[in-house]
Design a protein around this motif. Structure first.
Motif, PDB file in Angstrom:
ATOM      1  N   GLN A  20      -4.811   2.380 -28.359  1.00 27.68           N
ATOM      2  CA  GLN A  20      -4.931   1.424 -27.271  1.00 27.68           C
ATOM      3  C   GLN A  20      -5.913   0.303 -27.629  1.00 27.68           C
ATOM      4  O   GLN A  20      -6.869   0.502 -28.376  1.00 27.68           O
ATOM      5  CB  GLN A  20      -5.453   2.136 -26.010  1.00 27.68           C
ATOM      6  N   LEU A  48       2.828  -9.007 -16.186  1.00 25.77           N
ATOM      7  CA  LEU A  48       2.766  -7.567 -15.930  1.00 25.77           C
ATOM      8  C   LEU A  48       2.392  -6.916 -17.257  1.00 25.77           C
ATOM      9  O   LEU A  48       3.150  -6.989 -18.228  1.00 25.77           O
ATOM     10  CB  LEU A  48       4.119  -7.043 -15.446  1.00 25.77           C
ATOM     11  N   THR A  50       1.314  -3.542 -19.363  1.00 25.03           N
ATOM     12  CA  THR A  50       1.315  -2.081 -19.337  1.00 25.03           C
ATOM     13  C   THR A  50       0.366  -1.513 -20.383  1.00 25.03           C
ATOM     14  O   THR A  50       0.052  -2.163 -21.372  1.00 25.03           O
ATOM     15  CB  THR A  50       2.720  -1.518 -19.605  1.00 25.03           C
ATOM     16  N   ARG A  51      -0.027  -0.282 -20.167  1.00 28.74           N
ATOM     17  CA  ARG A  51      -0.816   0.432 -21.151  1.00 28.74           C
ATOM     18  C   ARG A  51      -0.502   1.923 -21.043  1.00 28.74           C
ATOM     19  O   ARG A  51      -0.101   2.408 -19.979  1.00 28.74           O
ATOM     20  CB  ARG A  51      -2.318   0.174 -20.990  1.00 28.74           C
ATOM     21  N   ALA A  54       2.418   4.030 -18.970  1.00 33.02           N
ATOM     22  CA  ALA A  54       3.253   3.008 -18.330  1.00 33.02           C
ATOM     23  C   ALA A  54       4.136   2.301 -19.353  1.00 33.02           C
ATOM     24  O   ALA A  54       5.295   1.976 -19.068  1.00 33.02           O
ATOM     25  CB  ALA A  54       2.379   1.999 -17.594  1.00 33.02           C
ATOM     26  N   THR A  55       3.605   2.066 -20.547  1.00 36.46           N
ATOM     27  CA  THR A  55       4.391   1.443 -21.607  1.00 36.46           C
ATOM     28  C   THR A  55       5.531   2.359 -22.030  1.00 36.46           C
ATOM     29  O   THR A  55       6.676   1.913 -22.194  1.00 36.46           O
ATOM     30  CB  THR A  55       3.507   1.123 -22.826  1.00 36.46           C
ATOM     31  N   ARG A  57       6.992   4.783 -20.312  1.00 33.85           N
ATOM     32  CA  ARG A  57       8.000   4.900 -19.250  1.00 33.85           C
ATOM     33  C   ARG A  57       8.922   3.679 -19.228  1.00 33.85           C
ATOM     34  O   ARG A  57      10.145   3.811 -19.098  1.00 33.85           O
ATOM     35  CB  ARG A  57       7.333   5.076 -17.888  1.00 33.85           C
ATOM     36  N   PHE A  58       8.328   2.516 -19.356  1.00 33.81           N
ATOM     37  CA  PHE A  58       9.120   1.289 -19.356  1.00 33.81           C
ATOM     38  C   PHE A  58      10.044   1.255 -20.569  1.00 33.81           C
ATOM     39  O   PHE A  58      11.223   0.888 -20.467  1.00 33.81           O
ATOM     40  CB  PHE A  58       8.185   0.075 -19.339  1.00 33.81           C
ATOM     41  N   HIS A 125       0.974  -1.586 -25.673  1.00 36.27           N
ATOM     42  CA  HIS A 125       0.953  -2.503 -24.537  1.00 36.27           C
ATOM     43  C   HIS A 125       2.120  -3.465 -24.615  1.00 36.27           C
ATOM     44  O   HIS A 125       2.503  -3.902 -25.710  1.00 36.27           O
ATOM     45  CB  HIS A 125      -0.340  -3.330 -24.514  1.00 36.27           C
ATOM     46  N   PHE A 178      10.360  -3.362 -12.138  1.00 34.62           N
ATOM     47  CA  PHE A 178       9.040  -3.762 -11.644  1.00 34.62           C
ATOM     48  C   PHE A 178       9.076  -4.301 -10.213  1.00 34.62           C
ATOM     49  O   PHE A 178       8.044  -4.740  -9.706  1.00 34.62           O
ATOM     50  CB  PHE A 178       8.430  -4.822 -12.569  1.00 34.62           C
TER      51      PHE A 178
END
Length: 219
Positions: A20, A48, A50-51, A54-55, A57-58, A125, A178
């Motif tokens: 990260q 938007l 992400t980290r 969340a990254t 999942r997207f 990210h 989103f």
């Protein structure tokens, strides 16, 4: 590194370490980019970012969508690549596949590499850049300038990036995922993280045209 050095040394990273970027460093990068000039100072960009989980999942959601659905971009994609534009596009593709040892007829390997766009090449990210619908073409142009400044500010801080229009090709899914309002248009995404220098995909560089090819001086 000076400005010229930053631009000359920046490249589109296509393989990242699982590490990260510190929140305060990301804050610095986006604070610098916030100084981007814009049409009537409208500053139409919204992000938007992400980290971590969340990254992932997207990436999983987007990859599954791409494999089962047609494109749905908010902004009009190039109608066709002709002449020098096709030559440059092909040149970049040949360099990429050459670095990876992918043959020109290996459709399966090319498909697998293409799909890595939607897992953000393993970056921790991803920043989805949107513009205001009513700002039209110039809003998108302003976002392009903003993206460039993010890339440069990140490079100065040792953070690797790749701007990705591929994500905007599936704007419909991005919007749904989103829950973006109708007044926001997806321009592109930027994957950010630390480069995996051992991966051969990060060993090639694209070429740039000469100033004479781009600039006509009138006296």
């Amino acid at each position: 590194m000076d400005f010229e050095g930053l631009l000359s040394s920046r490249w589109s990273c296509r393989a990242y370490r699982d590490e990260q970027v510190a929140p305060e460093l990301l804050e610095e990068i986006f604070a610098v980019a916030q100084r981007t000039a814009s049409w009537c100072n409208t500053q139409p960009w919204q992000v938007l970012l992400t980290r971590g989980a969340a990254t992932k999942r997207f990436a999983e959601s987007l990859t599954a969508h791409v494999q089962a659905n047609p494109p749905s971009p908010d902004l009009e994609m190039p109608a066709e690549y002709r002449g020098i534009y096709q030559e440059r596009r092909r040149g970049a593709g040949f360099a990429l596949y050459g670095a990876l040892g992918i043959g020109r007829k290996d459709a399966e390997a090319k498909e697998a590499q293409m799909l890595k766009n939607y897992s953000f090449f393993g970056a921790p990210h991803v920043a989805v850049i949107t513009t205001d619908r009513l700002q039209g073409t110039y809003g998108a142009i302003d976002c392009g300038a903003y993206v460039t400044n993010i890339l440069t500010a990140a490079r100065e801080r040792g953070v690797a990036t790749i701007p990705q229009a591929a994500i905007a090709v599936y704007s419909g899914h991005v919007r749904e995922y989103f829950d973006l309002p109708d007044d926001r248009l997806v321009v592109c995404a930027i994957s950010l993280g630390y480069a995996d220098e051992a991966d051969p995909v990060n060993g090639f560089r694209t070429e740039r045209a000469s100033v004479a090819d781009a600039v006509q001086v009138l006296e």
